[in-house]
Design a protein around this motif. Sequence first.
Motif, PDB file in Angstrom:
ATOM      1  N   THR A  48      54.337  63.756  48.684  1.00 28.13           N
ATOM      2  CA  THR A  48      53.527  64.202  47.559  1.00 28.13           C
ATOM      3  C   THR A  48      52.064  63.816  47.742  1.00 28.13           C
ATOM      4  N   SER A  49      51.838  62.679  48.398  1.00 30.10           N
ATOM      5  CA  SER A  49      50.471  62.215  48.628  1.00 30.10           C
ATOM      6  C   SER A  49      49.815  62.918  49.807  1.00 30.10           C
ATOM      7  N   GLY A  50      50.558  63.785  50.507  1.00 28.26           N
ATOM      8  CA  GLY A  50      50.014  64.514  51.626  1.00 28.26           C
ATOM      9  C   GLY A  50      50.204  63.839  52.965  1.00 28.26           C
ATOM     10  N   GLU A  51      50.837  62.653  52.975  1.00 25.49           N
ATOM     11  CA  GLU A  51      51.040  61.928  54.229  1.00 25.49           C
ATOM     12  C   GLU A  51      52.251  62.471  54.989  1.00 25.49           C
ATOM     13  N   ARG A  52      52.279  62.199  56.293  1.00 24.53           N
ATOM     14  CA  ARG A  52      53.370  62.668  57.144  1.00 24.53           C
ATOM     15  C   ARG A  52      54.590  61.755  56.984  1.00 24.53           C
ATOM     16  N   PRO A 106      58.882  57.161  55.383  1.00 19.05           N
ATOM     17  CA  PRO A 106      57.417  57.103  55.440  1.00 19.05           C
ATOM     18  C   PRO A 106      56.894  56.707  56.813  1.00 19.05           C
ATOM     19  N   TRP A 107      55.835  57.387  57.228  1.00 18.65           N
ATOM     20  CA  TRP A 107      55.104  57.065  58.454  1.00 18.65           C
ATOM     21  C   TRP A 107      55.969  57.152  59.711  1.00 18.65           C
ATOM     22  N   VAL A 140      55.082  48.520  65.029  1.00 14.76           N
ATOM     23  CA  VAL A 140      54.969  48.982  63.647  1.00 14.76           C
ATOM     24  C   VAL A 140      56.352  49.413  63.164  1.00 14.76           C
ATOM     25  N   LEU A 141      56.744  48.890  62.005  1.00 13.48           N
ATOM     26  CA  LEU A 141      58.059  49.173  61.434  1.00 13.48           C
ATOM     27  C   LEU A 141      57.932  50.101  60.236  1.00 13.48           C
ATOM     28  N   THR A 142      58.991  50.869  60.018  1.00 12.97           N
ATOM     29  CA  THR A 142      59.141  51.573  58.754  1.00 12.97           C
ATOM     30  C   THR A 142      60.585  51.399  58.312  1.00 12.97           C
ATOM     31  N   VAL A 197      48.098  53.011  55.495  1.00 11.41           N
ATOM     32  CA  VAL A 197      48.769  52.198  56.508  1.00 11.41           C
ATOM     33  C   VAL A 197      50.159  51.829  56.001  1.00 11.41           C
ATOM     34  N   PRO A 198      51.127  51.643  56.919  1.00 14.20           N
ATOM     35  CA  PRO A 198      52.490  51.260  56.519  1.00 14.20           C
ATOM     36  C   PRO A 198      52.611  49.763  56.245  1.00 14.20           C
TER      37      PRO A 198
END
Length: 384
Positions: free
Chosen positions: A204-208, A165-166, A122-124, A88-89
């Motif tokens: 690197t962790s595989g997340e989008r 991220p995210w 939701v913020l990034t 989660v972000p």
Amino acid sequence: MDFGFTEEQLAAVEAAKSVLSGVAVDGVPSPALTPGAVAEDFDRALWRKLADGDLLSLTLDEAYGGAGLDPIALCLVLREAGRVLARVPLLESCAGALAVQRYGSAPLRERLLAAAGRGETVLTVAANGRSGHDGAELAVRAQRVDIGGTDGGGFVLDGVQTGVPWARSCDLVLVPAHTADGAAVVAVVPLDADGVAPAEQVSTSGERFAEVTLDGVGVPATDVLDADGAWEWLRQALTVGTCALALGLGEAVLGMTSAYASKRQQFGYPIATFQAVAVQSADRYIDLRAMEATLWQAAWRLSTSASGPLPVAGDVAVAKIWAAEGVRRVVQTAQHLHGGFGADTDYPLHRYHAWAKQWELALGPAAAHEEALGDLIAAHPLTT
């Protein structure tokens, strides 16, 4: 002097443990070698639970439905999230909302903060790439313009931010940008706005993640944090939060390694009884305690603006140096002591290793923060 956590901070930890206790780590394939192992979206069900547990609004003022706690409380929750690799972000959204609360205009705070605290918005933050303390180093340019019908005008943004991220799942992105005079501002930009083009990236962790291109994106002045120090504070908050995530991950990995070494037998004895194994485990325990001490020092300075021999950026740099080097050593030792078992992509250590590398390098590796710390010491010579 009392160095303990407050009752409110400890209550936040207990709430986080309760919410995160159901997060599965075992049995989840490693994204490093398993295509499709990570979902397209972040864990929305967990996000809802965090919101229902008032953990997304933890640092927001009561006027916006929050508890009014400080970044230390957020770091305590992030530590628990790091233990289970929560998808989660949490860091980006909470740090971004806190920056808006500190530096944003009244209309922006009223429109954004309560919704962010409820998990509805939701913020990034576009904090990777060229994002130094000097505004001139930022990759996005902000040109002040008149926007028809908008009081105070606004800015037009042009440039590219990588590794956001995210970004494929969030609603708004906080984008640092430099103005013509080299000042740094932070624009709050809808990810579906005209001129915003996110391109697919995988972390690197595989997340989008996403590389976000901004081409003539207009942002009203009310949606831009242009106060002195806004971007530097947000970047420091993100860095300290990353240290908290790395600490939680490292503690989980050392616990996993200790459990394995206590069960794995060689020559008729658990390998945990061998001196070489015990010494390596003890060294990693010392790494974690150093990571913890420097984390809380930096979080305290960030929360209180207390004075010190160096600016708060110095404590943040020290914390990130220890976090980056410490978490790398913890997972490397874990891989070594697990033997071939640690290379099994179905075993959770493989996922922890991938996330550890992501957080080691996020917002700058140890070498970058060592350089920044050296510059701070040179600019603020210590006197006796």
